[in-house]
Design a protein around this motif. Structure first.
Motif, PDB file in Angstrom:
ATOM      1  N   PHE A 172      68.945  36.575  38.868  1.00 48.06           N
ATOM      2  CA  PHE A 172      67.580  35.717  38.438  1.00 48.06           C
ATOM      3  C   PHE A 172      67.924  34.347  38.066  1.00 48.06           C
ATOM      4  O   PHE A 172      67.100  33.497  38.559  1.00 48.06           O
ATOM      5  CB  PHE A 172      67.594  36.364  36.865  1.00 48.06           C
ATOM      6  N   ALA A 173      69.202  33.849  37.799  1.00 47.66           N
ATOM      7  CA  ALA A 173      69.439  32.510  37.764  1.00 47.66           C
ATOM      8  C   ALA A 173      69.726  31.789  39.146  1.00 47.66           C
ATOM      9  O   ALA A 173      69.313  30.531  39.043  1.00 47.66           O
ATOM     10  CB  ALA A 173      70.657  32.365  36.709  1.00 47.66           C
ATOM     11  N   SER A 174      70.518  32.475  39.960  1.00 46.79           N
ATOM     12  CA  SER A 174      70.914  31.598  41.231  1.00 46.79           C
ATOM     13  C   SER A 174      69.867  31.809  42.562  1.00 46.79           C
ATOM     14  O   SER A 174      69.718  31.071  43.192  1.00 46.79           O
ATOM     15  CB  SER A 174      72.267  32.135  41.641  1.00 46.79           C
ATOM     16  N   TYR A 175      69.202  33.034  42.545  1.00 44.65           N
ATOM     17  CA  TYR A 175      68.100  33.318  43.502  1.00 44.65           C
ATOM     18  C   TYR A 175      67.012  33.914  42.862  1.00 44.65           C
ATOM     19  O   TYR A 175      66.627  35.251  42.986  1.00 44.65           O
ATOM     20  CB  TYR A 175      68.764  34.386  44.584  1.00 44.65           C
ATOM     21  N   PRO A 176      66.136  33.175  42.175  1.00 43.96           N
ATOM     22  CA  PRO A 176      64.984  33.700  41.389  1.00 43.96           C
ATOM     23  C   PRO A 176      63.949  34.353  42.171  1.00 43.96           C
ATOM     24  O   PRO A 176      63.340  35.230  41.710  1.00 43.96           O
ATOM     25  CB  PRO A 176      64.539  32.441  40.411  1.00 43.96           C
ATOM     26  N   MET A 177      63.801  33.822  43.452  1.00 48.15           N
ATOM     27  CA  MET A 177      62.700  34.418  44.159  1.00 48.15           C
ATOM     28  C   MET A 177      62.971  35.746  44.869  1.00 48.15           C
ATOM     29  O   MET A 177      62.295  36.587  45.024  1.00 48.15           O
ATOM     30  CB  MET A 177      62.525  33.474  45.378  1.00 48.15           C
ATOM     31  N   TRP A 178      64.399  35.881  44.994  1.00 44.79           N
ATOM     32  CA  TRP A 178      65.189  37.182  45.625  1.00 44.79           C
ATOM     33  C   TRP A 178      65.038  38.079  44.404  1.00 44.79           C
ATOM     34  O   TRP A 178      64.246  39.236  44.623  1.00 44.79           O
ATOM     35  CB  TRP A 178      66.393  36.822  45.939  1.00 44.79           C
ATOM     36  N   TYR A 179      65.388  37.832  43.205  1.00 39.46           N
ATOM     37  CA  TYR A 179      65.051  38.435  42.050  1.00 39.46           C
ATOM     38  C   TYR A 179      63.818  38.983  41.800  1.00 39.46           C
ATOM     39  O   TYR A 179      63.463  40.275  41.740  1.00 39.46           O
ATOM     40  CB  TYR A 179      65.584  37.929  40.602  1.00 39.46           C
ATOM     41  N   ALA A 180      62.665  38.193  41.867  1.00 40.05           N
ATOM     42  CA  ALA A 180      61.411  38.223  41.618  1.00 40.05           C
ATOM     43  C   ALA A 180      60.761  39.458  42.533  1.00 40.05           C
ATOM     44  O   ALA A 180      60.134  40.210  42.497  1.00 40.05           O
ATOM     45  CB  ALA A 180      60.407  37.098  41.612  1.00 40.05           C
ATOM     46  N   SER A 181      61.197  39.045  43.749  1.00 39.68           N
ATOM     47  CA  SER A 181      60.603  39.873  44.945  1.00 39.68           C
ATOM     48  C   SER A 181      61.171  41.375  44.979  1.00 39.68           C
ATOM     49  O   SER A 181      60.401  42.118  45.047  1.00 39.68           O
ATOM     50  CB  SER A 181      60.712  39.302  46.405  1.00 39.68           C
ATOM     51  N   LEU A 182      62.348  41.500  44.767  1.00 33.67           N
ATOM     52  CA  LEU A 182      63.165  42.698  44.695  1.00 33.67           C
ATOM     53  C   LEU A 182      62.654  43.631  43.421  1.00 33.67           C
ATOM     54  O   LEU A 182      62.411  44.749  43.735  1.00 33.67           O
ATOM     55  CB  LEU A 182      64.607  42.454  44.678  1.00 33.67           C
ATOM     56  N   PHE A 183      63.024  43.085  42.212  1.00 32.67           N
ATOM     57  CA  PHE A 183      62.511  43.777  40.962  1.00 32.67           C
ATOM     58  C   PHE A 183      61.180  44.040  40.955  1.00 32.67           C
ATOM     59  O   PHE A 183      60.706  45.119  40.464  1.00 32.67           O
ATOM     60  CB  PHE A 183      63.101  43.288  39.806  1.00 32.67           C
ATOM     61  N   SER A 184      60.084  43.036  41.382  1.00 35.28           N
ATOM     62  CA  SER A 184      58.730  43.625  41.341  1.00 35.28           C
ATOM     63  C   SER A 184      58.400  44.675  42.419  1.00 35.28           C
ATOM     64  O   SER A 184      57.533  45.504  42.256  1.00 35.28           O
ATOM     65  CB  SER A 184      57.783  42.186  41.316  1.00 35.28           C
ATOM     66  N   THR A 186      74.860  24.224  40.266  1.00 35.88           N
ATOM     67  CA  THR A 186      76.277  23.515  39.711  1.00 35.88           C
ATOM     68  C   THR A 186      76.688  24.054  38.293  1.00 35.88           C
ATOM     69  O   THR A 186      77.919  24.152  38.106  1.00 35.88           O
ATOM     70  CB  THR A 186      76.040  22.110  39.782  1.00 35.88           C
ATOM     71  N   ILE A 187      75.872  23.955  37.260  1.00 38.21           N
ATOM     72  CA  ILE A 187      75.780  24.547  35.879  1.00 38.21           C
ATOM     73  C   ILE A 187      76.563  25.738  35.884  1.00 38.21           C
ATOM     74  O   ILE A 187      77.533  26.217  35.313  1.00 38.21           O
ATOM     75  CB  ILE A 187      74.535  24.283  35.063  1.00 38.21           C
ATOM     76  N   MET A 188      76.068  26.770  36.757  1.00 31.42           N
ATOM     77  CA  MET A 188      76.294  28.243  36.848  1.00 31.42           C
ATOM     78  C   MET A 188      77.587  28.216  37.299  1.00 31.42           C
ATOM     79  O   MET A 188      78.421  29.292  36.677  1.00 31.42           O
ATOM     80  CB  MET A 188      75.218  28.897  37.558  1.00 31.42           C
ATOM     81  N   THR A 189      78.216  27.494  38.048  1.00 33.35           N
ATOM     82  CA  THR A 189      79.437  27.744  38.702  1.00 33.35           C
ATOM     83  C   THR A 189      80.370  26.986  37.660  1.00 33.35           C
ATOM     84  O   THR A 189      81.599  27.804  37.496  1.00 33.35           O
ATOM     85  CB  THR A 189      79.533  26.572  39.894  1.00 33.35           C
TER      86      THR A 189
END
Length: 337
Positions: A69-81, A301-304
């Motif tokens: 969700f945080a690093s690849y939000p578009m992937w998360y949105a497409s996959l989970f929806s 960067t912050i997540m890393t």
């Protein structure tokens, strides 16, 4: 792609691999409560092997989803929806399994206890099967819009590859759980787990061949990444052979490590084949690329930085918990070296 995007794609692979390996043996043990155990004492013995670990191991899936969700939000949105119903079924299975531990322990009748032990077995069967279907569905071409919305049909979600994928993942986790049982128990359960796996590995060989054939015909993995795909499949088969040898020679560590590597290989072949995409479109131009689906450089960067600080702490905790509860579990709940 930037190095941060590649790093977080790899870290998602690590997180999902950790879930498959650690929660995999939990699922396997859960299924075994009604497949392997012959009485309530043996059921309790099996539950005791994963009692200190199952809820912590489940966090790997939550962490993987949160990191996506945080690093690849578009992937998360497409996959989970796109696969909302299937993920709901996974969640339902996890909830049923989670409450079954407490409800079985506090059941006042044998019937009530048996119902919740069956809930544990079913709740351990549903998530790996459906997750296996989801992971093998997303490696096939899907209907994707320009906005990145995924609208999978019933045929996209339920087909020969997804069914084989679901069965294969479930079988691998069951066998991984049986190898864990051999590591953690004594007496008849340990012997029975070895006997089961000595036969199940032949079924797994057949399943891996079928999976490889379907991967060739129903995905573009051998076209886009032929060498790496083949190498990972060789690793999966090789680890299966090593684990089988461990069963035949009664080498519990070799069996467990082999089945663990096999599960990592399954996640690896999926991530390897997807890259640099995260979702594959029926129209190649509609495929969602990792470089377009990721968060901003500042977010990554912050997540890393956060991961560098917190990951060692989490790993120390996990290692410590397994060291503390390293002893074998006996049938009456006692432990021995």
């Amino acid at each position: 792609m930037s190095w941060l995007q590649i790093l977080w794609f790899f870290l998602l692979f690590v997180l999902f691999s950790g879930f498959f390996v650690l929660e995999g043996f939990d699922f396997g043990v859960g299924m075994s409560t009604k497949l392997l155990a012959r009485n309530t004492s043996e059921e309790d013995q099996l539950v005791a092997t994963i009692g200190p670990h199952w809820d912590g191991n489940e966090v790997w899936l939550i962490t993987a989803g949160g990191a996506m969700f945080a690093s690849y939000p578009m992937w998360y949105a497409s996959l989970f929806s796109g696969f909302y119903i299937m993920f709901f079924i996974v969640l339902f299975g996890l909830i049923v399994r989670g409450v079954s531990f407490e409800f079985a322990a506090h059941a006042e009748t044998k019937t009530g206890r048996n119902i919740w032990r069956w809930a544990l077995a079913c709740g351990s069967l549903i998530p790996p099967f459906v997750l296996g279907m989801i992971f093998t569905a997303i490696i096939q071409p899907l209907p994707i819009t320009k906005a990145g919305n995924v609208y999978p049909t019933l045929g996209n979600q339920i087909n020969l590859l997804t069914i084989v994928g679901g069965v294969a993942v479930t079988l691998m986790m069951l066998m991984h759980g049986l190898n864990f049982i051999r590591l953690k128990t004594t007496g008849d359960l340990r012997k029975r787990a070895r006997e089961w796996n000595s036969k199940l590995y032949y079924l797994l060989y057949a399943g891996e061949v079928v999976f490889a054939v379907l991967l060739f015909f129903m995905t573009d993995f051998f076209k886009e990444r032929p060498i790496s795909t083949l190498l990972i499949l060789v690793v999966i088969v090789g680890s299966t052979v090593a684990a089988h040898i461990g069963v035949l020679k009664d080498n519990e560590v070799l069996s467990f490590v082999g089945s663990a590597i096999g599960l990592v290989g399954v996640v690896g072949v999926i991530f390897n084949g997807l890259f640099p995409r995260v979702m594959i479109g029926q129209d190649a131009a509609m495929s969602i690329l990792a470089k377009d689906a990721s968060a901003s450089p500042l977010t990554l960067t912050i997540m890393t930085i956060v991961a560098v600080i917190l990951l060692p702490i989490a790993l120390i905790y996990f290692i410590w918990s397994y060291v503390v509860f390293h002893k074998r579990v006996q049938a009456k709940g006692a432990v021995s070296e």
